[in-house]
Design a protein around this motif. Sequence first.
Motif, mmCIF file in Angstrom:
data_model
loop_
_atom_site.group_PDB
_atom_site.id
_atom_site.type_symbol
_atom_site.label_atom_id
_atom_site.label_comp_id
_atom_site.label_asym_id
_atom_site.label_seq_id
_atom_site.Cartn_x
_atom_site.Cartn_y
_atom_site.Cartn_z
ATOM 1 N N SER A 262 51.279 7.904 102.438
ATOM 2 C CA SER A 262 52.930 7.962 102.896
ATOM 3 C C SER A 262 53.553 9.050 102.931
ATOM 4 N N VAL A 263 54.101 9.524 103.684
ATOM 5 C CA VAL A 263 54.669 11.024 103.784
ATOM 6 C C VAL A 263 55.668 11.071 102.657
ATOM 7 N N ASP A 264 56.469 10.011 102.371
ATOM 8 C CA ASP A 264 57.315 10.012 101.081
ATOM 9 C C ASP A 264 56.767 10.303 99.878
ATOM 10 N N ASP A 265 55.419 9.767 99.703
ATOM 11 C CA ASP A 265 54.925 9.808 98.330
ATOM 12 C C ASP A 265 53.996 10.838 98.337
ATOM 13 N N CYS A 266 53.434 11.519 99.512
ATOM 14 C CA CYS A 266 52.331 12.446 99.426
ATOM 15 C C CYS A 266 52.709 13.963 98.739
ATOM 16 N N GLU A 267 51.841 14.207 97.727
ATOM 17 C CA GLU A 267 52.274 15.367 97.249
ATOM 18 C C GLU A 267 52.108 16.642 98.081
ATOM 19 N N ALA A 268 51.174 16.469 98.950
ATOM 20 C CA ALA A 268 51.055 17.553 99.770
ATOM 21 C C ALA A 268 52.281 18.103 100.873
ATOM 22 N N THR A 269 53.514 17.314 100.755
ATOM 23 C CA THR A 269 54.391 17.705 101.381
ATOM 24 C C THR A 269 55.202 18.499 100.661
ATOM 25 N N ARG A 270 55.114 18.791 99.544
ATOM 26 C CA ARG A 270 55.773 19.754 98.507
ATOM 27 C C ARG A 270 55.272 21.210 98.503
ATOM 28 N N TYR A 271 55.903 22.059 98.403
ATOM 29 C CA TYR A 271 55.552 23.785 98.518
ATOM 30 C C TYR A 271 54.791 23.921 97.401
ATOM 31 N N GLY A 272 53.603 24.540 97.727
ATOM 32 C CA GLY A 272 52.630 24.851 96.763
ATOM 33 C C GLY A 272 51.633 23.770 96.547
ATOM 34 N N TYR A 273 51.749 22.808 97.302
ATOM 35 C CA TYR A 273 50.800 21.423 97.114
ATOM 36 C C TYR A 273 50.124 21.007 98.551
ATOM 37 N N ARG A 274 50.547 22.144 99.451
ATOM 38 C CA ARG A 274 50.293 21.496 100.756
ATOM 39 C C ARG A 274 48.670 21.873 101.136
ATOM 40 N N SER A 275 47.877 22.336 100.113
ATOM 41 C CA SER A 275 46.469 22.385 100.191
ATOM 42 C C SER A 275 45.756 21.122 99.666
ATOM 43 N N LYS A 276 46.651 20.224 99.392
ATOM 44 C CA LYS A 276 45.987 19.061 98.879
ATOM 45 C C LYS A 276 45.868 18.014 99.900
ATOM 46 N N CYS A 277 46.286 18.335 101.039
ATOM 47 C CA CYS A 277 46.188 17.535 102.226
ATOM 48 C C CYS A 277 44.863 17.551 102.485
ATOM 49 N N PRO A 278 43.721 16.643 102.653
ATOM 50 C CA PRO A 278 42.318 16.899 102.801
ATOM 51 C C PRO A 278 41.967 17.489 104.313
ATOM 52 N N SER A 279 43.182 17.426 105.085
ATOM 53 C CA SER A 279 42.898 17.884 106.553
ATOM 54 C C SER A 279 43.610 19.238 106.708
ATOM 55 N N SER A 280 44.212 19.696 105.695
ATOM 56 C CA SER A 280 44.595 20.947 105.857
ATOM 57 C C SER A 280 43.356 21.975 105.566
ATOM 58 N N VAL A 281 43.791 23.346 106.172
ATOM 59 C CA VAL A 281 42.632 24.073 105.953
ATOM 60 C C VAL A 281 43.306 25.629 105.606
ATOM 61 N N SER A 282 42.332 26.320 104.987
ATOM 62 C CA SER A 282 42.796 27.865 104.513
ATOM 63 C C SER A 282 42.684 28.830 105.773
ATOM 64 N N PRO A 283 43.250 30.091 105.682
ATOM 65 C CA PRO A 283 43.064 30.982 106.634
ATOM 66 C C PRO A 283 41.702 31.405 106.656
ATOM 67 N N HIS A 284 40.630 31.498 105.680
ATOM 68 C CA HIS A 284 39.143 31.771 105.894
ATOM 69 C C HIS A 284 38.710 30.649 106.806
ATOM 70 N N SER A 285 39.157 29.425 106.531
ATOM 71 C CA SER A 285 38.780 28.258 107.640
ATOM 72 C C SER A 285 38.848 28.528 108.969
ATOM 73 N N ILE A 286 39.960 29.279 109.317
ATOM 74 C CA ILE A 286 40.517 29.633 110.778
ATOM 75 C C ILE A 286 39.285 30.633 110.996
ATOM 76 N N ARG A 287 39.199 31.530 110.417
ATOM 77 C CA ARG A 287 38.404 32.646 110.536
ATOM 78 C C ARG A 287 36.897 32.009 111.198
ATOM 79 N N ARG A 288 36.310 31.052 110.285
ATOM 80 C CA ARG A 288 35.163 30.451 110.504
ATOM 81 C C ARG A 288 35.166 29.819 111.753
ATOM 82 N N GLY A 289 36.222 28.994 112.062
ATOM 83 C CA GLY A 289 36.398 28.357 113.264
ATOM 84 C C GLY A 289 36.653 28.972 114.626
ATOM 85 N N SER A 290 37.225 30.157 114.139
ATOM 86 C CA SER A 290 37.384 31.104 115.323
ATOM 87 C C SER A 290 36.188 31.780 115.837
ATOM 88 N N ILE A 291 35.448 32.316 114.721
ATOM 89 C CA ILE A 291 34.069 32.816 115.216
ATOM 90 C C ILE A 291 33.226 31.911 115.873
#
Length: 338
Positions: A262-291
């Motif tokens: 639930s968006v209302d209850d998900c901690e990944a909606t808060r600043y500093g916790y966005r990485s806790k979404c299992p689907s979110s990725v880091s900048p280095h993951s973008i680098r790997r994906g781009s390559i």
Amino acid sequence: MTKNLEPLTPTEAKDMFLADRHGQVAERTVQADDYRLRHFIRWTEENGIDNLNDLSGRTLHKFRLWRKEDGDLNKVSLRTQLKSLRVFIKWCESIDAVEEGLHEKILLPTPSKEEERREETLRTGQAEEVLEYLRRFEYASRSHTLLELLWHTGLRIGAVYSLDIEDYDPEEERLELTHRPDTETALKNKSEGERMIALSRHVCEVLDDWLEHNRPDVLDDHGRELLFTSEEGRLTISTMRERVYSVTRPCYYGKDCPHDRSVDDCEATRYGYRSKCPSSVSPHSIRRGSITHFLTENVPEKVVSDRMGVGQDVLDKHYDKRGEEVKVEQRRDYINGI
């Protein structure tokens, strides 16, 4: 003989540690340490630890278990974060804040070769969905411009951090990477990382509109005109990383949550916790994906290697995420008709 310890809070120690690191290591290393140690500080606060003197091997082992679960980290990511903690704890030993040798009690996981290779990657499909949303609803914003550049160039986030306006040539449609350690923007590979990177017309249009309409007009402490800015100055690596984690969450770019949250209850909606979404990725993951995307589009490995600033042996081991079926069909395209 046990030495006398002097009381020190985790937050005070972290601030002292980072201040000591400035000037001794690259600025991006300081920012990476800051980002990784935030989790340790959060854990000490949640567990009522306000004096580093109280840390023990058992206490640090509890943190290790908590961090693995809290961040859903694989062995590679957990090892990286614990290595930063070891450096910090060893420094704390030098100022009599923790017992001597405590850093040696932080056990580092040992990933297999397969686990080292199997790191998250931004898929082409997800990249296109994120960019389609940003192009429509946040055109030439800070997040949109950053994502366009990262996906198109495969740059390391530290390289993006180093860019000034003068490094962008809109007429020739290219970027120039320059190693500037004296003004706190060193490149990972130092002078060997210096190179020119061709840009597409579309990416140049986004950069032009960002610079003309949305970029805060500020200088850094060295009087340099920065390509990516906030109202306070050069956009920090930790802020860039946060923006990437944020916009790669499916709920951000208009998709249903694939994790039944639930968006209302998900901690990944808060600043500093966005990485806790299992689907979110880091900048280095973008680098790997781009390559991987460039390779899948039949761009020669030597071209990708030079463009992305990565040796071909490292590219093969850590960045090329094409499946064997894709590779064999690409090889077939080359030999057909011979």
